[in-house]
Design a protein around this motif. Structure first.
Motif, PDB file in Angstrom:
ATOM      1  N   GLY A  80       8.988 -46.626 105.472  1.00 14.33           N
ATOM      2  CA  GLY A  80      10.401 -46.970 105.680  1.00 14.33           C
ATOM      3  C   GLY A  80      10.521 -48.273 106.453  1.00 14.33           C
ATOM      4  N   GLY A  81       9.544 -49.152 106.264  1.00 14.87           N
ATOM      5  CA  GLY A  81       9.582 -50.473 106.891  1.00 14.87           C
ATOM      6  C   GLY A  81       9.423 -50.403 108.396  1.00 14.87           C
ATOM      7  N   CYS A  82       9.587 -51.584 108.974  1.00 16.98           N
ATOM      8  CA  CYS A  82       9.519 -51.726 110.421  1.00 16.98           C
ATOM      9  C   CYS A  82      10.722 -51.043 111.063  1.00 16.98           C
ATOM     10  CB  CYS A  82       9.551 -53.226 110.687  1.00 16.98           C
ATOM     11  SG  CYS A  82       9.078 -53.710 112.288  1.00 16.98           S
ATOM     12  N   THR A  83      11.806 -50.948 110.278  1.00 13.88           N
ATOM     13  CA  THR A  83      13.024 -50.303 110.762  1.00 13.88           C
ATOM     14  C   THR A  83      12.715 -48.902 111.291  1.00 13.88           C
ATOM     15  OG1 THR A  83      14.351 -51.570 109.216  1.00 13.88           O
ATOM     16  CG2 THR A  83      15.333 -49.527 110.016  1.00 13.88           C
ATOM     17  N   ILE A  86      10.844 -49.097 114.558  1.00 14.15           N
ATOM     18  CA  ILE A  86      11.731 -49.493 115.664  1.00 14.15           C
ATOM     19  C   ILE A  86      12.552 -48.276 116.119  1.00 14.15           C
ATOM     20  CG2 ILE A  86      13.816 -50.867 116.173  1.00 14.15           C
ATOM     21  CD1 ILE A  86      12.512 -53.096 114.431  1.00 14.15           C
ATOM     22  N   HIS A 107      16.951 -57.784 115.829  1.00  9.18           N
ATOM     23  CA  HIS A 107      17.298 -57.428 114.447  1.00  9.18           C
ATOM     24  C   HIS A 107      18.313 -56.284 114.436  1.00  9.18           C
ATOM     25  CE1 HIS A 107      16.400 -55.778 110.323  1.00  9.18           C
ATOM     26  NE2 HIS A 107      16.467 -57.071 110.063  1.00  9.18           N
ATOM     27  N   SER A 109      18.388 -53.634 112.879  1.00 12.27           N
ATOM     28  CA  SER A 109      17.810 -52.278 112.859  1.00 12.27           C
ATOM     29  C   SER A 109      17.739 -51.714 114.273  1.00 12.27           C
ATOM     30  CB  SER A 109      16.421 -52.288 112.218  1.00 12.27           C
ATOM     31  OG  SER A 109      15.606 -53.248 112.840  1.00 12.27           O
ATOM     32  N   THR A 159      11.698 -59.048 120.798  1.00 13.08           N
ATOM     33  CA  THR A 159      11.298 -59.437 119.440  1.00 13.08           C
ATOM     34  C   THR A 159      10.420 -60.686 119.535  1.00 13.08           C
ATOM     35  OG1 THR A 159      13.387 -58.610 118.558  1.00 13.08           O
ATOM     36  CG2 THR A 159      12.151 -60.152 117.168  1.00 13.08           C
ATOM     37  N   ASP A 187       9.226 -55.663 118.929  1.00 16.47           N
ATOM     38  CA  ASP A 187       9.480 -55.799 117.501  1.00 16.47           C
ATOM     39  C   ASP A 187       8.562 -56.922 117.018  1.00 16.47           C
ATOM     40  OD1 ASP A 187      10.268 -56.583 115.009  1.00 16.47           O
ATOM     41  OD2 ASP A 187      12.418 -56.557 115.410  1.00 16.47           O
ATOM     42  N   ALA A 189       7.740 -57.360 113.904  1.00 14.76           N
ATOM     43  CA  ALA A 189       7.922 -57.313 112.446  1.00 14.76           C
ATOM     44  C   ALA A 189       7.221 -58.488 111.776  1.00 14.76           C
ATOM     45  CB  ALA A 189       9.408 -57.329 112.106  1.00 14.76           C
ATOM     46  N   HIS A 190       7.295 -59.668 112.399  1.00 21.18           N
ATOM     47  CA  HIS A 190       6.740 -60.861 111.756  1.00 21.18           C
ATOM     48  C   HIS A 190       5.307 -61.151 112.181  1.00 21.18           C
ATOM     49  CE1 HIS A 190      10.369 -62.014 109.642  1.00 21.18           C
ATOM     50  NE2 HIS A 190      11.012 -61.497 110.675  1.00 21.18           N
ATOM     51  N   SER A 214       5.762 -55.057 110.719  1.00 19.74           N
ATOM     52  CA  SER A 214       6.210 -55.019 109.325  1.00 19.74           C
ATOM     53  C   SER A 214       5.101 -55.602 108.461  1.00 19.74           C
ATOM     54  CB  SER A 214       7.476 -55.870 109.210  1.00 19.74           C
ATOM     55  OG  SER A 214       8.332 -55.367 108.272  1.00 19.74           O
ATOM     56  N   HIS A 216       4.306 -55.564 105.452  1.00 18.34           N
ATOM     57  CA  HIS A 216       4.618 -56.189 104.156  1.00 18.34           C
ATOM     58  C   HIS A 216       5.090 -57.632 104.288  1.00 18.34           C
ATOM     59  CE1 HIS A 216       9.098 -55.971 104.444  1.00 18.34           C
ATOM     60  NE2 HIS A 216       8.854 -54.944 105.227  1.00 18.34           N
ATOM     61  N   LYS A 217       5.486 -58.043 105.508  1.00 20.66           N
ATOM     62  CA  LYS A 217       5.996 -59.414 105.647  1.00 20.66           C
ATOM     63  C   LYS A 217       4.856 -60.436 105.651  1.00 20.66           C
ATOM     64  CE  LYS A 217      10.097 -58.222 108.411  1.00 20.66           C
ATOM     65  NZ  LYS A 217      10.900 -57.762 107.280  1.00 20.66           N
TER      66      LYS A 217
HETATM   67  C1  LIG Z   1      12.741 -59.326 113.449  1.00 22.72           C
HETATM   68  C2  LIG Z   1      12.846 -58.197 112.466  1.00 22.72           C
HETATM   69  N1  LIG Z   1      12.730 -56.937 112.903  1.00 22.72           N
HETATM   70  C3  LIG Z   1      12.804 -55.891 112.063  1.00 22.72           C
HETATM   71  C4  LIG Z   1      13.003 -56.071 110.724  1.00 22.72           C
HETATM   72  C5  LIG Z   1      13.080 -54.873 109.820  1.00 22.72           C
HETATM   73  O1  LIG Z   1      11.894 -54.802 109.062  1.00 22.72           O
HETATM   74  P1  LIG Z   1      11.780 -53.953 107.705  1.00 22.72           P
HETATM   75  O2  LIG Z   1      12.509 -54.731 106.675  1.00 22.72           O
HETATM   76  O3  LIG Z   1      10.300 -53.876 107.453  1.00 22.72           O
HETATM   77  O4  LIG Z   1      12.375 -52.625 107.948  1.00 22.72           O
HETATM   78  C6  LIG Z   1      13.137 -57.380 110.208  1.00 22.72           C
HETATM   79  C7  LIG Z   1      13.376 -57.600 108.772  1.00 22.72           C
HETATM   80  O5  LIG Z   1      13.622 -58.648 108.301  1.00 22.72           O
HETATM   81  C8  LIG Z   1      13.046 -58.465 111.112  1.00 22.72           C
HETATM   82  O6  LIG Z   1      13.168 -59.729 110.682  1.00 22.72           O
END
Ligand SMILES: Cc1ncc(COP(=O)(O)O)c(C=O)c1O
Length: 446
Positions: A80-83, A86, A107, A109, A159, A187, A189-190, A214, A216-217
């Motif tokens: 379910g992504g980084c969301t 988090i 972000h 999320s 972040t 966070d 994610a990147h 994240s 996949h990024k």
């Molecule tokens: C800084 C940051 N945090 C969290 C997210 C959420 O990541 P995900 O899309 O993997 O859920 C993003 C997505 O673009 C992001 O840029």
């Protein structure tokens, strides 16, 4: 049979653009070749595969291997992504709500999760150390001041890196958090690849209790694949339950398999591959400097390419359009900025196409202009993000919203510094910023 999404993706793929955007697997080659058998890998919780949220079987084994690679107390997979990571991190540090000191480069999320969990963010604005055109860093001193002023805060949330690749001093912030007896959660994610740089720059190696990565990024993982890295073992027993609270009961096995394959790939030669990538990115950054494209100053992700095109007179998305005409699909192009996300899956030929494109575009004469990021001030907080997000709301034209309380987040990305948060009062300053980002309607509390 009509399948517009499938058809659009097929048509885009036929264009053979160089992908300088997410997802980092770029749709090619190992380690994802196995996923071309997608449907045969799309399984469910059976004894042979194990269950993600029960922490069983092969799924749990894949997590143990990931934890060994990342040197964590435990690593958890997310489809379910980084969301989802988090949400789980915030739930773990603030199970009953309360204050969390939070960098304002954030972000949506995190804001949504804070609202759901009844968390009150204590905002810290970034400094301007990355340069006029970029969102800046959260400093250890600012975190220290916020924690001193809010001794009841239960965690720090940062972040880093941001969308531009700008990195805060995580080691310094972790020390400050430790002195105040609260965990630092990041966070990241990147920054899922930061572990594999010559000098390990991953947040959990620098003292963070947890990070949301994240995968996949920036790594060859399918969209939606992420890892939650836990270093502070106090959080290990309850994290799986925190993830289950927010996650689907049907996590995608192809996504989890792609995390497992990427982990195996990184175990074998992750460092070498990332080093080659960084070498190629460095050459592009040198070219940007030579061409007069401004890049962010100070410590930044060595694998991210982000530059300001307005100094050369390119407006908004113009540079992006020119990149497309030259065969490169950027991750983001707008507001006078370009963000490219290359990965280990990009070939040297891809980088050759990119550097020829940048050189050609920059050689076209333009009238230089100055790009300055409008630095947001903190609007007045009227009610909590939770109250505002869950309130009855109405959509009004931005010009007519002065004095109203926002019921949603407005976070143009970049700069990824929210102009106004749910629960904050909209002033003239916020109205002009929203209009400058092309936002014409806003949801406000009724
Ligand atoms: C800084 C940051 N945090 C969290 C997210 C959420 O990541 P995900 O899309 O993997 O859920 C993003 C997505 O673009 C992001 O840029």
């Amino acid at each position: 049979m009509k399948a517009p999404l499938y058809d659009a993706v097929k048509a885009h793929n036929k264009k053979n653009m160089v992908s300088m955007h997410m997802p980092a697997h770029k749709g090619v080659a190992e380690p994802l070749a196995a996923l071309s058998e997608m449907q045969t890998l799309d399984v469910t919780e059976i004894p042979d595969t194990g269950s993600l949220f029960d922490g069983e079987g092969a799924t749990a084994q894949a997590e143990v291997f990931a934890s060994e690679l990342f040197g964590t107390a435990a690593t958890f997979m997310s489809a379910g992504g980084c969301t989802l990571c988090i949400q789980a991190m915030l739930r773990a540090v603030a199970p009953h709500g309360g204050k969390v000191v939070c960098g304002r480069v954030v972000h949506r999320s995190a804001i949504n999760a804070m609202a759901l969990l009844g968390i009150e963010p204590v905002w810290i604005l970034p400094d301007d150390s990355a340069g006029e055109a970029f969102s800046g860093r959260i400093t250890p001193q600012a975190v220290c001041d916020a924690l001193t002023a809010n001794p009841d805060a239960c965690a720090v949330y940062i972040t880093s890196p941001d969308y531009f690749g700008v990195m805060s001093d995580i080691k310094g912030i972790a020390e400050v958090a430790k002195q105040h007896g609260v965990p630092l959660i990041v966070d990241n994610a990147h920054g899922a690849h930061l572990k594999f740089l010559k000098e390990d720059m991953s947040p959990t190696s620098l003292g963070a209790a947890m990070s949301a990565d994240s995968a996949h990024k920036t790594l060859p993982v399918m969209t939606g694949g992420a890892w939650l890295q836990v270093c502070d073992s106090r959080f290990v027993p309850d994290i799986r339950q925190a993830m289950a609270l927010f996650g689907s009961t049907s996590p995608s096995y192809p996504i989890m398999i792609s995390l497992d394959l990427a982990r195996a790939f990184l175990c074998e030669n992750g460092r070498e591959q990332i080093e080659v990538l960084v070498g190629r990115v460095n050459k592009i950054k040198d070219l940007c400097a030579e061409m007069g494209l401004a890049v962010a100053q100070g410590i930044c992700d060595p694998a991210r390419i982000a530059f300001d095109t307005s100094m050369l007179g390119f407006s908004d998305g113009e540079f992006g359009e020119l990149l497309r005409l030259n065969g490169v699909e950027p991750e983001y192009a707008g507001q006078g900025k370009v963000i490219l996300i290359p990965s280990v899956m990009n070939t040297q030929e891809d980088f050759d196409v990119l550097s020829r494109a940048i050189e050609k575009i920059c050689n076209e004469k333009r009238e230089p202009a100055q790009s300055v990021l409008v630095r947001a001030a903190l609007p007045q907080k009227v009610i909590s993000p939770r109250e505002a997000l869950l309130s009855q709301s109405e959509s009004v034209p931005v010009e007519k919203s002065v004095g109203r309380v926002a019921a949603e987040v407005f976070c143009p990305c970049p700069p990824a510094i929210p102009v106004v948060m749910p629960g904050e009062k909209i002033g003239k300053n916020e109205v002009s910023q929203l209009l400058s980002y092309g936002i014409f309607n806003i949801k406000v509390v009724k």
